[in-house]
Write an enzyme that holds these catalytic residues in place. Sequence first.
Site, mmCIF file in Angstrom:
data_model
loop_
_atom_site.group_PDB
_atom_site.id
_atom_site.type_symbol
_atom_site.label_atom_id
_atom_site.label_comp_id
_atom_site.label_asym_id
_atom_site.label_seq_id
_atom_site.Cartn_x
_atom_site.Cartn_y
_atom_site.Cartn_z
ATOM 1 N N LYS A 289 31.975 55.645 22.899
ATOM 2 C CA LYS A 289 32.429 55.595 21.491
ATOM 3 C C LYS A 289 31.251 55.248 20.579
ATOM 4 O O LYS A 289 31.144 55.761 19.472
ATOM 5 C CB LYS A 289 33.519 54.535 21.321
ATOM 6 N N GLY B 249 46.918 48.475 25.598
ATOM 7 C CA GLY B 249 47.358 49.851 25.331
ATOM 8 C C GLY B 249 48.083 50.466 26.519
ATOM 9 O O GLY B 249 49.145 51.080 26.378
ATOM 10 N N ARG B 250 47.520 50.279 27.725
ATOM 11 C CA ARG B 250 48.124 50.912 28.915
ATOM 12 C C ARG B 250 49.366 50.183 29.392
ATOM 13 O O ARG B 250 49.990 50.603 30.366
ATOM 14 C CB ARG B 250 47.070 51.028 30.021
ATOM 15 N N GLU C 267 41.628 52.002 34.508
ATOM 16 C CA GLU C 267 41.122 51.307 33.320
ATOM 17 C C GLU C 267 41.271 49.792 33.501
ATOM 18 O O GLU C 267 40.484 49.009 32.980
ATOM 19 C CB GLU C 267 41.843 51.784 32.048
ATOM 20 N N GLU D 34 39.926 60.303 17.861
ATOM 21 C CA GLU D 34 40.755 61.472 18.180
ATOM 22 C C GLU D 34 42.061 61.415 17.379
ATOM 23 O O GLU D 34 42.477 62.388 16.742
ATOM 24 C CB GLU D 34 41.084 61.516 19.682
ATOM 25 N N LYS E 174 47.048 51.500 18.648
ATOM 26 C CA LYS E 174 47.001 50.036 18.554
ATOM 27 C C LYS E 174 45.921 49.614 17.565
ATOM 28 O O LYS E 174 46.145 48.791 16.691
ATOM 29 C CB LYS E 174 46.726 49.455 19.945
ATOM 30 N N HIS F 6 49.782 72.247 48.566
ATOM 31 C CA HIS F 6 49.127 73.555 48.601
ATOM 32 C C HIS F 6 47.799 73.509 47.866
ATOM 33 O O HIS F 6 47.270 74.550 47.465
ATOM 34 C CB HIS F 6 50.070 74.610 48.016
HETATM 35 O O1 F6P Z 1 39.350 53.884 24.753
HETATM 36 C C1 F6P Z 1 40.305 53.319 25.582
HETATM 37 C C2 F6P Z 1 41.475 52.874 24.793
HETATM 38 O O2 F6P Z 1 41.150 51.746 24.066
HETATM 39 C C3 F6P Z 1 42.675 52.622 25.680
HETATM 40 O O3 F6P Z 1 42.659 51.379 26.274
HETATM 41 C C4 F6P Z 1 43.784 52.830 24.715
HETATM 42 O O4 F6P Z 1 45.016 53.010 25.360
HETATM 43 C C5 F6P Z 1 43.301 54.067 23.980
HETATM 44 O O5 F6P Z 1 41.903 53.870 23.875
HETATM 45 C C6 F6P Z 1 43.913 54.315 22.629
HETATM 46 O O6 F6P Z 1 43.661 53.254 21.764
HETATM 47 P P1 F6P Z 1 44.465 53.070 20.429
HETATM 48 O O7 F6P Z 1 45.899 52.882 20.771
HETATM 49 O O8 F6P Z 1 43.867 51.865 19.777
HETATM 50 O O9 F6P Z 1 44.259 54.316 19.589
#
Ligand code: F6P
Length: 546
Positions: A509, A266-267, A352, A212, A206, A383
């Site tokens: 971050k 995002g979620r 979150e 990452e 987003k 289990h």
């Molecule tokens: O760090 C949390 C977050 O902002 C989440 O809310 C989000 O889903 C994820 O990182 C990934 O963010 P992006 O889609 O901006 O890479």
Amino acid sequence: MTTLIQQPLWQALLDHQKIIAPQHMRDWFLRDHDRFDRFSIAADGIFLDYSRNRIDEKTLELLCQLADAVQLPAKIAALFSGKPINITENRPALHTALRDGKATSLLVNDENIIPAIKRAQTQAEEFVAKIHTKSWKGATGKPIKSIVNIGIGGSHLGPMMATHALSPYAVTDLQFEFVSTVDKANLDDALKRIDPETTLFIISSKSFNTIETLTNANTIVAWMKGKVGTAALAHHFVAVTAAPKKAVAFGIPAANCFPLWEWVGGRYSIWSAIGLPLRLMIGNQQFADFLAGAHEMDLHFKHADFKQNIPVLLALLSIWYNNFFAANAHAIAPYSHRLRHLVDYLQQAEMESNGKRNDLSGNLLPYTTSPIIFGEEGCNGQHAYHQLLHQGPHLVPVDFILIGNEFPDVHHDILIASGLSQAQALMHGKTYDEAYAELIAANPADDKAKQIAPHRVIPGNRPSNVLFLDRLSPKNLGALLALYEHKIFVQGAIWNINSFDQWGVELGKQLLPAILNELQLTKATTQLDCATEGLIRRYKASQRKA
Ligand code: F6P
């Protein structure tokens, strides 16, 4: 404004809890054979049995009054109408608009967002058609056979969970890979399984700013250029983002960018182009069914009376245990291998969203919010951690998710019997007399029976819900996910928190760049705490010198 816990209703719930707490569900079930009928409902392909909860009619009455007292109806209306309920970011939370096929107008900052949603859906449909008909070609002229999703958090968990859940509905033989963490092992493993000439990478972010995802994307672009040449970006990469300029600056052609908007968290984004892997797997028609299932759940949530409203009931039950029984964890137990990634998805969705400690005015809350969500697919959890559910000191409510089966199958019968027996055991437990009688029945001369029996006592009276779906179809999965989204919304509405921001993840971050800098330099330049410094020294010492 009086806080929630100062209201007479809160006190009434505390008083009522004192009456309910000493009672055992086992006794209720012995006396009351209609309990299942009275405490179960069906809506939109989902059946909820909530009879194994420590509630009676009065509890429900009081909890529904609580929902009214916090003006839940007005808050639901604000969610759907696009009010900026995410107050810390001054945004609406309009994931519901993404699945409303009939909407024609919804204003955000005086702009009708529906045409943009429709355009984005058409763009996604055309893209899927091109991949399926093999008219989209890789740089060397070959059709696409593998899809690699590069994203993390909400840009990963939804597509990964849903493609595993709905794999029997695949309309193509496309292969799907997911790269989320920055650990290169994830990427290396995925790249070993794909052919660069026939692979398409979806960079899902987003913000297009997530370290990452961008690190993985940079590595893959370099790798792909080495394999298929400079045309790699145009033929093998698409982006899903609310920051298209950044994606274009990264090198992805504008035509390969799928939009997302600030008003989709995002979620909550699986319903948008973030769901492209699922759309590619199940095709446009079935993806429409997935959206339709969620939309039907939206309508149920909007219109059903609270006592008949599945998301509202699940939220109220969660508040009941969390705030009145001090139950700070909640287990999700999908008895479905295909739903094995649902727990991860719901962990982000709920923790979150509702892992917050300030109310909407910024005041520290005098009560707890999100429980810790954990779980595992059945029967594996049985289990592993179910021992604690049965005999541990914590009260942990459980959601069992069971799926029907079209044809008789011994595996499935055992799977369902396992889930049902766990729910029954949690509720019923085993008394000392039952445990003692069992030992004596096995060995009448057992002189240690009295000593051993207490270890076999299971207190029971542990609550659970059973969510039953006839099929794990696209429509039902859509309804199930929307159900949990709305449950989370109602919890947040009652706790008076903002369920749509996530400032807690920002500090890590912010700290990362300085630490990364230290890791990559030979001399320390920044003042860090001694634990971080010590571990940096240890990490550097572990590196083989060139
Ligand atoms: O760090 C949390 C977050 O902002 C989440 O809310 C989000 O889903 C994820 O990182 C990934 O963010 P992006 O889609 O901006 O890479």
